[in-house]
Design a protein around this motif. Structure first.
Motif, mmCIF file in Angstrom:
data_model
loop_
_atom_site.group_PDB
_atom_site.id
_atom_site.type_symbol
_atom_site.label_atom_id
_atom_site.label_comp_id
_atom_site.label_asym_id
_atom_site.label_seq_id
_atom_site.Cartn_x
_atom_site.Cartn_y
_atom_site.Cartn_z
ATOM 1 N N VAL A 150 0.841 -1.205 0.000
ATOM 2 C CA VAL A 150 0.000 0.000 0.000
ATOM 3 C C VAL A 150 0.872 1.250 0.000
ATOM 4 O O VAL A 150 0.593 2.219 -0.715
ATOM 5 C CB VAL A 150 -0.964 -0.009 1.201
ATOM 6 N N SER A 151 1.943 1.241 0.786
ATOM 7 C CA SER A 151 2.853 2.389 0.818
ATOM 8 C C SER A 151 3.444 2.668 -0.558
ATOM 9 O O SER A 151 3.508 3.825 -1.004
ATOM 10 C CB SER A 151 3.974 2.146 1.828
ATOM 11 N N SER A 152 3.883 1.607 -1.241
ATOM 12 C CA SER A 152 4.458 1.798 -2.580
ATOM 13 C C SER A 152 3.407 2.261 -3.571
ATOM 14 O O SER A 152 3.683 3.065 -4.472
ATOM 15 C CB SER A 152 5.101 0.497 -3.065
ATOM 16 N N LEU A 153 2.184 1.771 -3.392
ATOM 17 C CA LEU A 153 1.086 2.164 -4.274
ATOM 18 C C LEU A 153 0.795 3.661 -4.138
ATOM 19 O O LEU A 153 0.629 4.370 -5.142
ATOM 20 C CB LEU A 153 -0.161 1.350 -3.899
ATOM 21 N N VAL A 154 0.762 4.131 -2.897
ATOM 22 C CA VAL A 154 0.495 5.548 -2.643
ATOM 23 C C VAL A 154 1.620 6.412 -3.208
ATOM 24 O O VAL A 154 1.371 7.502 -3.749
ATOM 25 C CB VAL A 154 0.316 5.794 -1.129
ATOM 26 N N GLU A 155 2.854 5.943 -3.123
ATOM 27 C CA GLU A 155 3.977 6.690 -3.682
ATOM 28 C C GLU A 155 3.863 6.839 -5.192
ATOM 29 O O GLU A 155 4.207 7.877 -5.765
ATOM 30 C CB GLU A 155 5.295 5.988 -3.351
ATOM 31 N N GLN A 164 -6.990 -6.273 6.448
ATOM 32 C CA GLN A 164 -5.649 -5.702 6.343
ATOM 33 C C GLN A 164 -5.610 -4.507 5.392
ATOM 34 O O GLN A 164 -4.976 -3.494 5.675
ATOM 35 C CB GLN A 164 -4.660 -6.772 5.866
ATOM 36 N N LEU A 165 -6.284 -4.637 4.260
ATOM 37 C CA LEU A 165 -6.284 -3.546 3.287
ATOM 38 C C LEU A 165 -7.029 -2.336 3.853
ATOM 39 O O LEU A 165 -6.580 -1.190 3.710
ATOM 40 C CB LEU A 165 -6.924 -4.014 1.983
ATOM 41 N N SER A 166 -8.148 -2.586 4.504
ATOM 42 C CA SER A 166 -8.918 -1.499 5.112
ATOM 43 C C SER A 166 -8.098 -0.796 6.187
ATOM 44 O O SER A 166 -8.098 0.438 6.285
ATOM 45 C CB SER A 166 -10.217 -2.051 5.717
ATOM 46 N N ASN A 185 -5.331 3.943 8.036
ATOM 47 C CA ASN A 185 -4.186 4.590 8.667
ATOM 48 C C ASN A 185 -3.597 5.677 7.778
ATOM 49 O O ASN A 185 -3.156 6.729 8.269
ATOM 50 C CB ASN A 185 -3.119 3.555 9.014
ATOM 51 N N ALA A 186 -3.591 5.433 6.481
ATOM 52 C CA ALA A 186 -3.074 6.442 5.550
ATOM 53 C C ALA A 186 -3.949 7.687 5.556
ATOM 54 O O ALA A 186 -3.443 8.827 5.570
ATOM 55 C CB ALA A 186 -2.985 5.854 4.141
ATOM 56 N N TRP A 187 -5.263 7.500 5.536
ATOM 57 C CA TRP A 187 -6.180 8.644 5.601
ATOM 58 C C TRP A 187 -6.056 9.382 6.921
ATOM 59 O O TRP A 187 -6.008 10.609 6.955
ATOM 60 C CB TRP A 187 -7.617 8.178 5.390
ATOM 61 N N LEU A 188 -5.981 8.625 8.019
ATOM 62 C CA LEU A 188 -5.851 9.239 9.337
ATOM 63 C C LEU A 188 -4.553 10.023 9.453
ATOM 64 O O LEU A 188 -4.495 11.075 10.107
ATOM 65 C CB LEU A 188 -5.911 8.166 10.426
ATOM 66 N N GLY A 189 -3.516 9.523 8.801
ATOM 67 C CA GLY A 189 -2.209 10.167 8.886
ATOM 68 C C GLY A 189 -2.175 11.572 8.329
ATOM 69 O O GLY A 189 -1.356 12.403 8.751
ATOM 70 N N ILE A 190 -3.060 11.860 7.374
ATOM 71 C CA ILE A 190 -3.085 13.205 6.783
ATOM 72 C C ILE A 190 -4.413 13.922 7.058
ATOM 73 O O ILE A 190 -4.680 14.975 6.503
ATOM 74 C CB ILE A 190 -2.828 13.151 5.269
ATOM 75 N N GLY A 191 -5.241 13.309 7.906
ATOM 76 C CA GLY A 191 -6.527 13.925 8.236
ATOM 77 C C GLY A 191 -7.490 13.986 7.072
ATOM 78 O O GLY A 191 -8.292 14.922 6.959
ATOM 79 N N ILE A 224 -14.485 8.830 7.718
ATOM 80 C CA ILE A 224 -14.185 7.693 6.856
ATOM 81 C C ILE A 224 -15.407 6.789 6.893
ATOM 82 O O ILE A 224 -15.770 6.250 7.945
ATOM 83 C CB ILE A 224 -12.932 6.929 7.336
ATOM 84 N N LEU A 225 -16.077 6.676 5.764
ATOM 85 C CA LEU A 225 -17.336 5.936 5.685
ATOM 86 C C LEU A 225 -17.067 4.515 5.224
ATOM 87 O O LEU A 225 -16.284 4.291 4.303
ATOM 88 C CB LEU A 225 -18.304 6.622 4.717
ATOM 89 N N VAL A 226 -17.729 3.566 5.866
ATOM 90 C CA VAL A 226 -17.521 2.155 5.548
ATOM 91 C C VAL A 226 -18.885 1.495 5.345
ATOM 92 O O VAL A 226 -19.708 1.469 6.259
ATOM 93 C CB VAL A 226 -16.759 1.423 6.673
#
Length: 249
Positions: free
Chosen positions: A63-68, A109-111, A116-122, A168-170
């Motif tokens: 996921v980290s590499s995907l976001v990059e 795991q994907l969720s 966490n990525a969304w939370l990290g940048i608000g 974050i809606l689920v």
């Protein structure tokens, strides 16, 4: 309309493929994730990624590499899934493990990684899980699959409660009988278990649907598209049926 980035797992076939096509047609950029892609993408808006979601320990780094490479998706659609036809008394443990690994653990795991990525940048975000009416009912020969989809709905509700304060809606979408390669295989395998032909299973399927037809993948993709839209801004923790009236709860 602002162009979004959507990630869809299981994007090479069935419901996942229909979701990829629906979002791309709307002008969104789409990351289609699957074990393999039979054809090269004909749309510059669709990025094909080959990844095995059952490699659970690798999901966070992937996921980290995907976001990059692409940026942080606005929406993820967890569509990848498998089923096996077997009566409960005959189903081996490894069959249950394989189904839960992809249908439940990979979704969790994907969720978690994207939340966490969304939370990290608000940032707000959306998670749409493809569950099933099998997450609300029991079906012969599908014990492990049924249990896994019940788990997906439970996971959806818990994640919705925990992530709602962060916008974050689920939600989950619960398809009924959809004409996909997986369903076609289920008719063959399920028919063999019951001494019926695939055509006899198809006729039985249609007879159970009040609208008198089974679904096309696009029927489900349309509801996924709605869940990802601003029209669904006040919805979270829901498991929406797309079953032609076959399941009404």
């Amino acid at each position: 309309m602002t162009q979004r980035l959507i990630l869809v797992t299981g994007g090479a076939s069935g419901i996942g493929k229909a979701c990829v096509e629906r979002f791309a047609a709307d002008g969104d950029h789409v990351i289609s994730v699957d074990l393999q892609h039979e054809t090269t993408s004909v749309s510059p808006q669709v990025f094909q990624e080959v990844f095995d979601l059952t490699q659970l320990d690798e999901i966070v780094s992937w996921v980290s590499s995907l976001v990059e490479r692409y940026g942080l998706p606005d929406v993820i659609v967890n569509s990848a899934g498998i089923s096996r036809m077997n009566f409960l008394i005959d189903s081996p443990v490894d069959e249950w493990e394989a189904i839960f690994k992809l249908n439940v653990f990979a979704v969790a795991q994907l969720s978690r990684a994207f939340a966490n990525a969304w939370l990290g940048i608000g940032s707000p975000g959306r998670i749409i899980n493809i569950a099933s009416q099998a997450g609300k009912n029991g079906y012969r020969g599908l014990g492990a699959y049924v249990a896994s989809k019940h788990a997906v709905i439970g996971l959806t509700k818990t994640a919705a409660v925990e992530l709602a304060p962060h916008n974050i809606l689920v939600n989950a979408v619960c398809p009924g009988i959809v004409e996909t390669p997986m369903k076609h295989r289920e008719r063959i395998d399920g028919g063999a278990l019951r001494g019926l032909t695939a055509d006899e299973i198809l006729a039985e399927d249609i007879s159970q649907v009040p609208l008198g037809r089974t679904a096309q993948p696009s029927d489900v993709a349309n509801v996924v598209h709605f869940q990802a839209s601003q029209a669904a801004d006040y919805m979270t923790g829901q498991a929406i049926n797309v079953t032609g009236g076959m399941t009404m709860h």
